[in-house]
Design an enzyme around this catalytic site. Structure first.
Site, PDB file in Angstrom:
ATOM      1  N   CYS A  12     -15.994  67.035 -10.854  1.00 22.63           N
ATOM      2  CA  CYS A  12     -16.301  65.828  -9.700  1.00 22.63           C
ATOM      3  C   CYS A  12     -16.218  64.212 -10.592  1.00 22.63           C
ATOM      4  O   CYS A  12     -15.722  64.514 -12.036  1.00 22.63           O
ATOM      5  CB  CYS A  12     -16.907  66.147  -8.768  1.00 22.63           C
ATOM      6  SG  CYS A  12     -18.236  65.512  -9.029  1.00 22.63           S
ATOM      7  N   ASN A  15     -20.262  63.001 -10.653  1.00 22.18           N
ATOM      8  CA  ASN A  15     -21.232  63.583 -10.902  1.00 22.18           C
ATOM      9  C   ASN A  15     -22.529  63.644 -10.112  1.00 22.18           C
ATOM     10  O   ASN A  15     -23.322  63.688 -10.743  1.00 22.18           O
ATOM     11  CB  ASN A  15     -21.184  63.650 -12.323  1.00 22.18           C
ATOM     12  CG  ASN A  15     -22.309  64.954 -13.276  1.00 22.18           C
ATOM     13  OD1 ASN A  15     -22.827  64.606 -14.056  1.00 22.18           O
ATOM     14  ND2 ASN A  15     -21.921  66.166 -12.491  1.00 22.18           N
ATOM     15  N   CYS A  17     -21.925  64.080  -6.088  1.00 23.44           N
ATOM     16  CA  CYS A  17     -22.229  64.422  -4.712  1.00 23.44           C
ATOM     17  C   CYS A  17     -22.101  66.583  -5.094  1.00 23.44           C
ATOM     18  O   CYS A  17     -23.056  66.731  -4.596  1.00 23.44           O
ATOM     19  CB  CYS A  17     -21.749  64.176  -3.975  1.00 23.44           C
ATOM     20  SG  CYS A  17     -21.866  63.007  -3.402  1.00 23.44           S
ATOM     21  N   ARG A  18     -20.467  66.679  -6.179  1.00 27.61           N
ATOM     22  CA  ARG A  18     -20.463  68.175  -5.663  1.00 27.61           C
ATOM     23  C   ARG A  18     -20.603  68.987  -6.992  1.00 27.61           C
ATOM     24  O   ARG A  18     -21.045  69.689  -6.810  1.00 27.61           O
ATOM     25  CB  ARG A  18     -18.947  67.862  -5.323  1.00 27.61           C
ATOM     26  CG  ARG A  18     -18.180  67.397  -4.340  1.00 27.61           C
ATOM     27  CD  ARG A  18     -17.000  67.280  -4.183  1.00 27.61           C
ATOM     28  NE  ARG A  18     -16.444  66.552  -4.698  1.00 27.61           N
ATOM     29  CZ  ARG A  18     -15.062  65.693  -5.428  1.00 27.61           C
ATOM     30  NH1 ARG A  18     -14.493  65.925  -4.551  1.00 27.61           N
ATOM     31  NH2 ARG A  18     -15.153  64.438  -5.738  1.00 27.61           N
ATOM     32  N   SER A  19     -20.524  68.023  -8.159  1.00 26.12           N
ATOM     33  CA  SER A  19     -20.762  69.078  -9.249  1.00 26.12           C
ATOM     34  C   SER A  19     -21.876  69.900  -9.703  1.00 26.12           C
ATOM     35  O   SER A  19     -22.044  70.735 -10.207  1.00 26.12           O
ATOM     36  CB  SER A  19     -19.876  69.010 -10.414  1.00 26.12           C
ATOM     37  OG  SER A  19     -20.293  67.206 -10.802  1.00 26.12           O
ATOM     38  N   ASP A 127     -14.410  65.714  -1.455  1.00 27.25           N
ATOM     39  CA  ASP A 127     -15.228  64.534  -1.178  1.00 27.25           C
ATOM     40  C   ASP A 127     -16.420  64.082   0.207  1.00 27.25           C
ATOM     41  O   ASP A 127     -15.628  63.664   0.695  1.00 27.25           O
ATOM     42  CB  ASP A 127     -14.804  63.891  -2.078  1.00 27.25           C
ATOM     43  CG  ASP A 127     -15.551  62.395  -2.397  1.00 27.25           C
ATOM     44  OD1 ASP A 127     -17.079  62.419  -2.719  1.00 27.25           O
ATOM     45  OD2 ASP A 127     -15.244  61.132  -3.048  1.00 27.25           O
TER      46      ASP A 127
HETATM   47  P1  4NP Z   1     -18.735  63.280  -6.328  1.00 27.06           P
HETATM   48  O1  4NP Z   1     -18.804  62.183  -5.316  1.00 27.06           O
HETATM   49  O2  4NP Z   1     -17.035  62.641  -6.951  1.00 27.06           O
HETATM   50  O3  4NP Z   1     -18.306  64.389  -5.471  1.00 27.06           O
HETATM   51  O4  4NP Z   1     -19.752  62.319  -7.307  1.00 27.06           O
HETATM   52  C1  4NP Z   1     -18.493  61.327  -5.506  1.00 27.06           C
HETATM   53  C2  4NP Z   1     -19.510  59.632  -5.900  1.00 27.06           C
HETATM   54  C3  4NP Z   1     -19.466  58.667  -5.993  1.00 27.06           C
HETATM   55  C4  4NP Z   1     -17.995  58.011  -5.246  1.00 27.06           C
HETATM   56  C5  4NP Z   1     -16.742  58.800  -5.296  1.00 27.06           C
HETATM   57  C6  4NP Z   1     -17.644  60.063  -5.164  1.00 27.06           C
HETATM   58  N1  4NP Z   1     -17.925  56.931  -6.310  1.00 27.06           N
HETATM   59  O5  4NP Z   1     -16.752  56.037  -5.362  1.00 27.06           O
HETATM   60  O6  4NP Z   1     -18.742  55.970  -6.311  1.00 27.06           O
END
Ligand code: 4NP
Length: 161
Positions: A12, A15, A17-19, A127
């Site tokens: 993602c 790294n 939240c989702r992955s 997201d």
């Molecule tokens: P992820 O979510 O891609 O699922 O880990 C996010 C984590 C951090 C951010 C955006 C999405 N950020 O903007 O810091």
């Protein structure tokens, strides 16, 4: 003889939240199937924004509510991943686009959207970072559905790795 094991990388943006959820659920599903033991599952971000961090507290809380403790530390994808991973699973279409930009021309990994395996045909794992807790539960549910389907597919294609 050293036998290379089939390797799956969930990706993602951050790294956190989702992955890491996709990784943990795939790992859990795979462990339950004797035939698939030995498959390697990992996760990474297209960015290094949160490198070294544990998953987001909201992600960890949600996973714990489902009995899963997330201990992965965020890392940014590196060039080598495009050769060591057999399958790279992008969480959304933006991640997929980014991966296609990052991939070396001679990359050997198959790259696809994780939700290609969603029986409910969702278009990417949304997201949740700027969303409410409900969005984190939705991430879990989608990742769970996709993991179950992918594991079924791996069992049916067991001869490919
Ligand atoms: P992820 O979510 O891609 O699922 O880990 C996010 C984590 C951090 C951010 C955006 C999405 N950020 O903007 O810091």
């Amino acid at each position: 003889m050293i036998e290379k094991r089939y390797s799956i990388l969930c990706v993602c943006l951050g790294n956190i939240c989702r992955s890491p959820v996709a990784e943990a659920l795939l790992q859990k599903q795979i462990e339950q199937v004797e035939l698939l033991k030995g498959i390697i599952v990992d996760s990474a971000g297209t960015s290094g924004l949160h490198a070294g961090e544990l998953p987001d507290p909201r992600t960890r809380k949600n996973a714990l509510q489902h009995g899963i403790e997330l201990t992965h530390r965020s890392r940014q994808i590196i060039e080598q991943d495009f050769f060591t991973a057999d399958l790279i699973l992008a969480m959304d279409s933006q991640n997929l686009k980014e991966l296609r930009k990052l991939k070396p021309v001679d990359s050997t990994a198959r790259i696809q959207l994780f939700t290609d395996y969603d029986p409910r045909k969702s278009d990417g794992v949304p997201d949740p970072y700027y969303q409410s807790e409900k969005a984190f539960e939705e991430v879990f549910k989608i990742c769970e559905r996709c993991s179950v389907e992918l594991v079924k597919e791996l069992i049916s294609q067991q001869n490919i790795y």
